[in-house]
Structure formats: structure tokens, C-alpha cells
Design a protein around this motif. Sequence first.
Motif, PDB file in Angstrom:
ATOM      1  N   VAL A 160       0.880  -1.170   0.000  1.00  0.00           N
ATOM      2  CA  VAL A 160       0.000   0.000   0.000  1.00  0.00           C
ATOM      3  C   VAL A 160       0.915   1.217   0.000  1.00  0.00           C
ATOM      4  N   ILE A 161       0.865   1.980  -1.081  1.00  0.00           N
ATOM      5  CA  ILE A 161       1.758   3.113  -1.289  1.00  0.00           C
ATOM      6  C   ILE A 161       0.944   4.397  -1.113  1.00  0.00           C
ATOM      7  N   ASN A 162       1.286   5.180  -0.102  1.00  0.00           N
ATOM      8  CA  ASN A 162       0.487   6.355   0.267  1.00  0.00           C
ATOM      9  C   ASN A 162       1.204   7.648  -0.116  1.00  0.00           C
ATOM     10  N   THR A 163       0.614   8.373  -1.058  1.00  0.00           N
ATOM     11  CA  THR A 163       1.231   9.591  -1.550  1.00  0.00           C
ATOM     12  C   THR A 163       0.926  10.752  -0.602  1.00  0.00           C
ATOM     13  N   ALA A 164       1.965  11.232   0.075  1.00  0.00           N
ATOM     14  CA  ALA A 164       1.826  12.365   0.986  1.00  0.00           C
ATOM     15  C   ALA A 164       2.429  13.597   0.315  1.00  0.00           C
ATOM     16  N   SER A 165       3.259  14.337   1.032  1.00  0.00           N
ATOM     17  CA  SER A 165       3.805  15.585   0.513  1.00  0.00           C
ATOM     18  C   SER A 165       4.839  16.097   1.497  1.00  0.00           C
ATOM     19  N   SER A 166       5.696  16.994   1.027  1.00  0.00           N
ATOM     20  CA  SER A 166       6.601  17.678   1.960  1.00  0.00           C
ATOM     21  C   SER A 166       5.812  18.509   2.962  1.00  0.00           C
ATOM     22  N   ALA A 167       4.533  18.798   2.645  1.00  0.00           N
ATOM     23  CA  ALA A 167       3.672  19.546   3.567  1.00  0.00           C
ATOM     24  C   ALA A 167       3.508  18.826   4.895  1.00  0.00           C
ATOM     25  N   ALA A 168       3.675  17.502   4.900  1.00  0.00           N
ATOM     26  CA  ALA A 168       3.555  16.735   6.141  1.00  0.00           C
ATOM     27  C   ALA A 168       4.595  17.173   7.165  1.00  0.00           C
ATOM     28  N   ASP A 169       5.727  17.700   6.710  1.00  0.00           N
ATOM     29  CA  ASP A 169       6.788  18.140   7.617  1.00  0.00           C
ATOM     30  C   ASP A 169       6.400  19.390   8.407  1.00  0.00           C
ATOM     31  N   TYR A 195      -4.499  21.511   4.557  1.00  0.00           N
ATOM     32  CA  TYR A 195      -3.781  20.624   3.636  1.00  0.00           C
ATOM     33  C   TYR A 195      -2.592  19.980   4.343  1.00  0.00           C
ATOM     34  N   PHE A 196      -1.815  20.786   5.073  1.00  0.00           N
ATOM     35  CA  PHE A 196      -0.682  20.237   5.821  1.00  0.00           C
ATOM     36  C   PHE A 196      -1.147  19.105   6.738  1.00  0.00           C
ATOM     37  N   GLN A 197      -2.261  19.337   7.425  1.00  0.00           N
ATOM     38  CA  GLN A 197      -2.782  18.322   8.339  1.00  0.00           C
ATOM     39  C   GLN A 197      -3.167  17.045   7.590  1.00  0.00           C
ATOM     40  N   SER A 198      -3.788  17.193   6.423  1.00  0.00           N
ATOM     41  CA  SER A 198      -4.203  16.014   5.674  1.00  0.00           C
ATOM     42  C   SER A 198      -3.001  15.207   5.195  1.00  0.00           C
ATOM     43  N   LYS A 199      -1.942  15.883   4.790  1.00  0.00           N
ATOM     44  CA  LYS A 199      -0.753  15.165   4.322  1.00  0.00           C
ATOM     45  C   LYS A 199      -0.016  14.508   5.487  1.00  0.00           C
ATOM     46  N   PHE A 200      -0.008  15.168   6.638  1.00  0.00           N
ATOM     47  CA  PHE A 200       0.525  14.524   7.840  1.00  0.00           C
ATOM     48  C   PHE A 200      -0.327  13.299   8.180  1.00  0.00           C
ATOM     49  N   GLY A 201      -1.635  13.425   8.004  1.00  0.00           N
ATOM     50  CA  GLY A 201      -2.540  12.309   8.251  1.00  0.00           C
ATOM     51  C   GLY A 201      -2.258  11.122   7.348  1.00  0.00           C
ATOM     52  N   ASN A 202      -1.885  11.386   6.082  1.00  0.00           N
ATOM     53  CA  ASN A 202      -1.502  10.293   5.178  1.00  0.00           C
ATOM     54  C   ASN A 202      -0.334   9.495   5.749  1.00  0.00           C
ATOM     55  N   VAL A 203       0.643  10.204   6.301  1.00  0.00           N
ATOM     56  CA  VAL A 203       1.838   9.542   6.837  1.00  0.00           C
ATOM     57  C   VAL A 203       1.487   8.759   8.098  1.00  0.00           C
ATOM     58  N   ALA A 204       0.734   9.390   8.998  1.00  0.00           N
ATOM     59  CA  ALA A 204       0.363   8.722  10.254  1.00  0.00           C
ATOM     60  C   ALA A 204      -0.464   7.470   9.976  1.00  0.00           C
ATOM     61  N   PHE A 205      -1.403   7.561   9.050  1.00  0.00           N
ATOM     62  CA  PHE A 205      -2.206   6.395   8.667  1.00  0.00           C
ATOM     63  C   PHE A 205      -1.325   5.293   8.110  1.00  0.00           C
ATOM     64  N   SER A 206      -0.397   5.659   7.230  1.00  0.00           N
ATOM     65  CA  SER A 206       0.480   4.673   6.611  1.00  0.00           C
ATOM     66  C   SER A 206       1.321   3.950   7.652  1.00  0.00           C
ATOM     67  N   ASN A 207       1.862   4.698   8.610  1.00  0.00           N
ATOM     68  CA  ASN A 207       2.681   4.087   9.655  1.00  0.00           C
ATOM     69  C   ASN A 207       1.873   3.087  10.483  1.00  0.00           C
ATOM     70  N   GLU A 208       0.645   3.488  10.837  1.00  0.00           N
ATOM     71  CA  GLU A 208      -0.180   2.617  11.674  1.00  0.00           C
ATOM     72  C   GLU A 208      -0.663   1.394  10.894  1.00  0.00           C
ATOM     73  N   LEU A 209      -0.954   1.583   9.610  1.00  0.00           N
ATOM     74  CA  LEU A 209      -1.342   0.442   8.776  1.00  0.00           C
ATOM     75  C   LEU A 209      -0.212  -0.586   8.739  1.00  0.00           C
ATOM     76  N   ASN A 210       1.008  -0.118   8.564  1.00  0.00           N
ATOM     77  CA  ASN A 210       2.136  -1.047   8.532  1.00  0.00           C
ATOM     78  C   ASN A 210       2.324  -1.733   9.880  1.00  0.00           C
ATOM     79  N   ARG A 211       2.145  -0.976  10.956  1.00  0.00           N
ATOM     80  CA  ARG A 211       2.300  -1.538  12.298  1.00  0.00           C
ATOM     81  C   ARG A 211       1.286  -2.658  12.548  1.00  0.00           C
TER      82      ARG A 211
END
Length: 306
Positions: A160-169, A195-211
Amino acid sequence: MGSTISQLFPPKSKFSVDDIPNLEGQVIIVTGGSSGIGKETVKALLQHNAKVYIAARNAKNTREAIEDLKAQTGKEAEFLQLDLADLQSVKRAAAEFSEKETQLNVLFNNGGVMGPPIDQLTAQNYDCQFGTNVLGHFYFTKLLLPTLIETASPGKPVRVINTASSAADFFGPSIDFNTLKDGPARKKWSPEKLYFQSKFGNVAFSNELNRRYADHGIMSVALNPGNLKSNLQRHLSGVHLFLVNLILYPTPKGALTQLWAGTTEVGATLGGKHLYPWARIGKNPSKDPVAEKELWIWLEEQVANI
């Protein structure tokens, strides 16, 4: 600061689409695959013999994209109607896919929206950006989990490949749940911050999915595809659009990192990582497992009765 500069001005990629192995026999979904980096991703996958579903909202535009890609590659993608801003549409799309296929090797959660007017909401009255970019993809992934797990085999994880953004930083360490539906708290925020929050959310979701699902044979990774010219900037204008255009790269480059993660042998080992352009491991902007779990629980609650 160094990581920001590194993402804005990445070194030359050591990976190219020519490095993609033969994908014959693989079934792949790309959300938002009718334009931008999604379309470039689909193009490369078709060129390497994958069966590809373009999951997108606009039927006319998607069918035109399928015809264009067929002319370029000689291969024809399949259309899967999906509106990520409507959870009922997400449910229908997952059901349609499950009726047609019994396997899913890679899910590219690529689609998204950036900077729409503040009064724009999803069909279920969530903030348009979080509802589309995070909640819609979460629900789609959740519904496809049985197929993903069934497809996985020892030593060959599905992805599962989740496209985020540098905005997540520029956000974190946790989500402000008060801003995710329409209300006073959300209206105090700018479209950029949402938008920043949504891209951070992509990363957080991806991490938890992998966990949660690595032991079930699912590899989940999030990435910044780079600053790219695409229709993602359609809601920007004036000075903001001018400044953004100064740091944008050609659209095909944006597909490189997610193709690296989604198709190569090394890509199968990247679960829980965060990737930078072009095809590099970077610093993960989401580092709090407790906050990631809280987001997952909230997402589960939102789709419980759909």
C-alpha cells in the motif's frame, strides 16, 4: 532545514522506470490515476504488463485517459469509479473491485486535493482535504484488506503506497480532531494548514497500517513525490501559484518514488518508512505511535456505520 532543502532540490534519481521488473500477473489499483503523477504511474505499470485499475471520480476524463494511455502503451487500463469525497462511493468502488478480482498486489493511494475553498466539504460534511486525502483512502484500504491479505504470500508482501507531501513536515505531532468536520474550529484554519494536516494524516495512517498489518503480509509506506506540475494546483492563484511554479518539476518525475516503492525488490522492505524524491529513504514526519493509533481509532469510528 536540511531535509526541506533536500526535498525541494533532490539529487538525480538512481532509479528509472526502466528498472521496473515485469509485472505480468499483478493486479494494481491507482487512485487518482487519470491525471498528473497518477497517470504517469499507470503508464509505467502498463508498460511493464500489470493489470491496472484507475480509480477516479470523473468517468469522461478517466475514459479519455485510458484511451490516451492505450495509444502510448498498447495496453488498456480498467476504470473503477471512485469519489474519495463520498464514503458511499468508496464502498461501492471496493465492492465492484471485489466482484471482479480476487487478488490485489499493490494499492497506490495516490489521489488527492489541495487548497479548495474553505467552504468545500465532502458528502458526509468532513473537511474536503482530510476527508478526501485521508478518510476516503483509509476506508477504501480497509475494505480491500481481505483481498490484500489473501494475495500476500511468504516473502512476497502486497503493498500500500500512500502519496503524501513535503507539507507533512509542517504539521504534527498529532491531528486536531476538532477541525475535521465543519465547525468553528475548522473555519479558523486556512486551506493551507488544513492541507498540511491532511498530508501529515496520510503519513500517520500509513505508519499505523504497517504496524497493524505487516505480520499479515502488507507493506505500507508513505512518500513525498516531489514538487510537481499537475492539476493538484488548480485551486491556487496569483502570487501563491507563481511562487509554487518556481519550484515545480515535470510531472513524470513525481511517479518515480512511488513506482520504486511499489514495484522493486527493495520496495518490499520499506514498510513504515518515509520516502523522499527521487526514490530515497528520508525522515519520517510522524513519530508518535500513540497519536497514530488515536487517528486510526477515529477513522474506524467514522466509517463504522457506512
